[in-house]
Design a protein around this motif. Structure first.
Motif, PDB file in Angstrom:
ATOM      1  N   ARG A  72      -3.488   3.656   4.867  1.00  0.00           N
ATOM      2  CA  ARG A  72      -4.882   4.398   5.992  1.00  0.00           C
ATOM      3  C   ARG A  72      -5.543   4.725   5.407  1.00  0.00           C
ATOM      4  O   ARG A  72      -5.290   5.979   4.909  1.00  0.00           O
ATOM      5  CB  ARG A  72      -3.456   4.635   6.857  1.00  0.00           C
ATOM      6  CG  ARG A  72      -4.499   5.439   8.820  1.00  0.00           C
ATOM      7  CD  ARG A  72      -3.736   5.366   9.700  1.00  0.00           C
ATOM      8  NE  ARG A  72      -2.614   4.501  10.049  1.00  0.00           N
ATOM      9  CZ  ARG A  72      -2.739   3.442  10.667  1.00  0.00           C
ATOM     10  NH1 ARG A  72      -4.069   2.808  11.112  1.00  0.00           N
ATOM     11  NH2 ARG A  72      -1.400   2.405  10.726  1.00  0.00           N
ATOM     12  N   CYS A  73      -6.664   4.476   6.004  1.00  0.00           N
ATOM     13  CA  CYS A  73      -7.991   5.451   5.752  1.00  0.00           C
ATOM     14  C   CYS A  73      -7.650   7.359   6.528  1.00  0.00           C
ATOM     15  O   CYS A  73      -7.573   7.025   7.083  1.00  0.00           O
ATOM     16  CB  CYS A  73      -9.181   5.364   5.622  1.00  0.00           C
ATOM     17  SG  CYS A  73     -10.828   6.616   5.360  1.00  0.00           S
ATOM     18  N   ARG A  74      -7.482   8.121   5.870  1.00  0.00           N
ATOM     19  CA  ARG A  74      -7.500   9.543   6.375  1.00  0.00           C
ATOM     20  C   ARG A  74      -8.977  10.095   7.085  1.00  0.00           C
ATOM     21  O   ARG A  74      -8.404  11.057   8.226  1.00  0.00           O
ATOM     22  CB  ARG A  74      -6.764  10.548   5.527  1.00  0.00           C
ATOM     23  CG  ARG A  74      -5.013  10.296   5.034  1.00  0.00           C
ATOM     24  CD  ARG A  74      -5.279  11.910   4.342  1.00  0.00           C
ATOM     25  NE  ARG A  74      -5.397  12.139   3.290  1.00  0.00           N
ATOM     26  CZ  ARG A  74      -5.514  11.883   2.138  1.00  0.00           C
ATOM     27  NH1 ARG A  74      -4.202  10.981   2.211  1.00  0.00           N
ATOM     28  NH2 ARG A  74      -6.140  12.356   1.286  1.00  0.00           N
ATOM     29  N   ASP A  75      -9.639   9.305   6.623  1.00  0.00           N
ATOM     30  CA  ASP A  75     -11.354   9.939   7.126  1.00  0.00           C
ATOM     31  C   ASP A  75     -11.823   8.936   8.240  1.00  0.00           C
ATOM     32  O   ASP A  75     -12.373   9.522   8.943  1.00  0.00           O
ATOM     33  CB  ASP A  75     -12.426   9.538   6.221  1.00  0.00           C
ATOM     34  CG  ASP A  75     -12.283  10.441   5.166  1.00  0.00           C
ATOM     35  OD1 ASP A  75     -11.457  12.006   5.590  1.00  0.00           O
ATOM     36  OD2 ASP A  75     -12.608  10.375   3.693  1.00  0.00           O
ATOM     37  N   CYS A  76     -11.348   7.584   8.447  1.00  0.00           N
ATOM     38  CA  CYS A  76     -11.636   6.975   9.328  1.00  0.00           C
ATOM     39  C   CYS A  76     -10.763   6.277  10.161  1.00  0.00           C
ATOM     40  O   CYS A  76     -10.785   5.657  11.107  1.00  0.00           O
ATOM     41  CB  CYS A  76     -13.180   5.643   8.750  1.00  0.00           C
ATOM     42  SG  CYS A  76     -12.519   4.410   8.115  1.00  0.00           S
ATOM     43  N   GLY A  77      -9.642   6.170   9.633  1.00  0.00           N
ATOM     44  CA  GLY A  77      -8.339   5.593  10.281  1.00  0.00           C
ATOM     45  C   GLY A  77      -8.205   3.763   9.953  1.00  0.00           C
ATOM     46  O   GLY A  77      -6.955   3.365  10.967  1.00  0.00           O
ATOM     47  N   GLN A  78      -9.105   3.462   9.594  1.00  0.00           N
ATOM     48  CA  GLN A  78      -8.833   2.102   8.865  1.00  0.00           C
ATOM     49  C   GLN A  78      -7.584   2.066   7.926  1.00  0.00           C
ATOM     50  O   GLN A  78      -7.651   1.940   6.938  1.00  0.00           O
ATOM     51  CB  GLN A  78     -10.178   1.898   8.362  1.00  0.00           C
ATOM     52  CG  GLN A  78      -9.955   0.148   7.357  1.00  0.00           C
ATOM     53  CD  GLN A  78     -10.774  -0.590   8.631  1.00  0.00           C
ATOM     54  OE1 GLN A  78     -11.322  -0.190  10.073  1.00  0.00           O
ATOM     55  NE2 GLN A  78     -10.062  -2.477   8.545  1.00  0.00           N
ATOM     56  N   LEU A  79      -6.881   0.882   8.674  1.00  0.00           N
ATOM     57  CA  LEU A  79      -5.991  -0.016   8.030  1.00  0.00           C
ATOM     58  C   LEU A  79      -6.536  -1.407   7.726  1.00  0.00           C
ATOM     59  O   LEU A  79      -6.537  -1.925   7.460  1.00  0.00           O
ATOM     60  CB  LEU A  79      -4.751  -0.077   9.172  1.00  0.00           C
ATOM     61  CG  LEU A  79      -3.003  -0.656   8.330  1.00  0.00           C
ATOM     62  CD1 LEU A  79      -2.507   0.256   7.505  1.00  0.00           C
ATOM     63  CD2 LEU A  79      -2.441  -1.351   9.596  1.00  0.00           C
ATOM     64  N   ASP A  80      -6.259  -1.321   5.861  1.00  0.00           N
ATOM     65  CA  ASP A  80      -6.030  -2.963   5.406  1.00  0.00           C
ATOM     66  C   ASP A  80      -5.372  -2.606   3.993  1.00  0.00           C
ATOM     67  O   ASP A  80      -4.400  -1.733   3.366  1.00  0.00           O
ATOM     68  CB  ASP A  80      -7.500  -2.038   4.499  1.00  0.00           C
ATOM     69  CG  ASP A  80      -8.889  -3.002   5.015  1.00  0.00           C
ATOM     70  OD1 ASP A  80      -8.977  -3.604   6.033  1.00  0.00           O
ATOM     71  OD2 ASP A  80      -9.944  -1.740   5.112  1.00  0.00           O
ATOM     72  N   ASN A  81      -5.197  -4.070   3.682  1.00  0.00           N
ATOM     73  CA  ASN A  81      -4.812  -4.246   2.444  1.00  0.00           C
ATOM     74  C   ASN A  81      -4.623  -3.808   0.840  1.00  0.00           C
ATOM     75  O   ASN A  81      -6.458  -3.858   0.718  1.00  0.00           O
ATOM     76  CB  ASN A  81      -4.241  -5.890   2.120  1.00  0.00           C
ATOM     77  CG  ASN A  81      -3.272  -6.366   1.633  1.00  0.00           C
ATOM     78  OD1 ASN A  81      -3.187  -6.263   0.030  1.00  0.00           O
ATOM     79  ND2 ASN A  81      -2.454  -7.095   1.522  1.00  0.00           N
ATOM     80  N   ILE A  82      -4.497  -3.190   0.007  1.00  0.00           N
ATOM     81  CA  ILE A  82      -5.209  -2.653  -0.500  1.00  0.00           C
ATOM     82  C   ILE A  82      -4.632  -3.778  -2.035  1.00  0.00           C
ATOM     83  O   ILE A  82      -3.891  -3.796  -2.501  1.00  0.00           O
ATOM     84  CB  ILE A  82      -4.582  -1.292  -1.102  1.00  0.00           C
ATOM     85  CG1 ILE A  82      -4.244  -0.186  -0.338  1.00  0.00           C
ATOM     86  CG2 ILE A  82      -4.546  -0.056  -2.850  1.00  0.00           C
ATOM     87  CD1 ILE A  82      -3.777   1.251  -0.908  1.00  0.00           C
ATOM     88  N   SER A  83      -5.572  -4.016  -2.630  1.00  0.00           N
ATOM     89  CA  SER A  83      -5.854  -5.770  -3.468  1.00  0.00           C
ATOM     90  C   SER A  83      -6.065  -4.629  -4.930  1.00  0.00           C
ATOM     91  O   SER A  83      -7.057  -4.111  -4.549  1.00  0.00           O
ATOM     92  CB  SER A  83      -6.791  -6.812  -3.018  1.00  0.00           C
ATOM     93  OG  SER A  83      -8.055  -5.585  -3.224  1.00  0.00           O
ATOM     94  N   LYS A  84      -5.387  -5.049  -6.249  1.00  0.00           N
ATOM     95  CA  LYS A  84      -5.464  -4.803  -7.333  1.00  0.00           C
ATOM     96  C   LYS A  84      -5.977  -3.108  -7.355  1.00  0.00           C
ATOM     97  O   LYS A  84      -6.429  -2.375  -8.106  1.00  0.00           O
ATOM     98  CB  LYS A  84      -7.462  -5.411  -7.472  1.00  0.00           C
ATOM     99  CG  LYS A  84      -6.988  -6.553  -7.700  1.00  0.00           C
ATOM    100  CD  LYS A  84      -8.667  -6.717  -7.983  1.00  0.00           C
ATOM    101  CE  LYS A  84      -8.372  -8.512  -7.807  1.00  0.00           C
ATOM    102  NZ  LYS A  84      -9.948  -9.102  -8.528  1.00  0.00           N
ATOM    103  N   TYR A  85      -4.316  -2.347  -6.714  1.00  0.00           N
ATOM    104  CA  TYR A  85      -4.634  -1.486  -6.477  1.00  0.00           C
ATOM    105  C   TYR A  85      -5.448  -0.196  -6.398  1.00  0.00           C
ATOM    106  O   TYR A  85      -6.329   0.867  -7.264  1.00  0.00           O
ATOM    107  CB  TYR A  85      -3.984  -0.684  -8.117  1.00  0.00           C
ATOM    108  CG  TYR A  85      -2.186  -1.289  -7.957  1.00  0.00           C
ATOM    109  CD1 TYR A  85      -0.972  -0.889  -6.866  1.00  0.00           C
ATOM    110  CD2 TYR A  85      -1.947  -2.618  -9.063  1.00  0.00           C
ATOM    111  CE1 TYR A  85      -0.277  -2.027  -7.159  1.00  0.00           C
ATOM    112  CE2 TYR A  85      -1.178  -2.998  -8.635  1.00  0.00           C
ATOM    113  CZ  TYR A  85      -0.637  -2.821  -7.976  1.00  0.00           C
ATOM    114  OH  TYR A  85       0.997  -3.092  -8.770  1.00  0.00           O
ATOM    115  N   ARG A  86      -6.629  -0.948  -5.502  1.00  0.00           N
ATOM    116  CA  ARG A  86      -8.259  -0.028  -5.558  1.00  0.00           C
ATOM    117  C   ARG A  86      -7.958   0.710  -3.729  1.00  0.00           C
ATOM    118  O   ARG A  86      -7.894   0.149  -2.810  1.00  0.00           O
ATOM    119  CB  ARG A  86      -9.237  -1.669  -5.335  1.00  0.00           C
ATOM    120  CG  ARG A  86     -10.002  -0.311  -5.130  1.00  0.00           C
ATOM    121  CD  ARG A  86     -11.800  -1.573  -5.098  1.00  0.00           C
ATOM    122  NE  ARG A  86     -13.166  -0.241  -5.182  1.00  0.00           N
ATOM    123  CZ  ARG A  86     -13.719  -1.024  -4.877  1.00  0.00           C
ATOM    124  NH1 ARG A  86     -13.080  -1.106  -3.284  1.00  0.00           N
ATOM    125  NH2 ARG A  86     -14.771   0.224  -4.782  1.00  0.00           N
TER     126      ARG A  86
END
Length: 113
Positions: A72-86
Motif C-alpha cells: 500500500r502506497c503511503r502517499d496515495c493509498g493505492q493497494l497493488d500487487n508488487i511484481s518483480k520486487y518493484r
C-alpha cells in the motif's frame, strides 16, 4: 535449500498440535507462505515428506498456499500487487510502499485423526 529447515519447523508444529489433541495420525497440514519468503512449494513438500517418514505425519498432505506480495502506497493509498520486487506505486510513482501481505509463513491448520 532453506525449505528443509522450514519443513522441520512445520513438522514440529504439526506433531506438537497432534500430541496436544491426543491424535494418532496427521492427515493434512495447511501452510500460508508469502511470496517474499521465497519458499518453493514443491521443495517444501519434498522436505516435509522426507522428515515426516516414520512419524504420525507420514503420508500427510502438505497444502501450501502462496500469498501474493501486496503493498500500500503511503502517499496515495493505492493497494497493488508488487511484481518483480518493484516497490514503486503504479498509481503515483512513489517509493513509499508498506508491505501488507507476502511475508507470512504460518501453519494455518493441522488436520488429525
Amino acid at each position: 535449500m532453506h525449505e528443509m529447515a522450514i519443513a522441520q519447523g512445520i513438522l514440529e508444529i504439526a506433531l506438537d498440535t497432534a500430541a496436544s489433541h491426543g491424535a494418532g495420525k496427521i492427515t493434512r497440514v495447511r501452510v500460508l507462505a508469502g511470496e517474499l519468503t521465497g519458499v518453493v512449494p514443491e521443495a517444501l513438500d519434498f522436505g516435509f515428506n522426507a522428515l515426516a517418514a516414520g512419524t504420525i505425519a507420514a503420508g500427510a498432505c502438505l497444502a501450501v498456499q502462496v500469498i501474493p506480495l501486496m503493498g500500500r502506497c503511503r502517499d496515495c493509498g493505492q493497494l497493488d500487487n508488487i511484481s518483480k520486487y518493484r516497490f514503486i506505486c503504479e498509481q503515483c510513482g512513489s517509493s513509499a510502499i508498506d508491505i501488507v501481505s507476502g511475508r507470512e509463513l504460518t501453519v494455518e491448520s493441522v488436520e488429525v485423526e
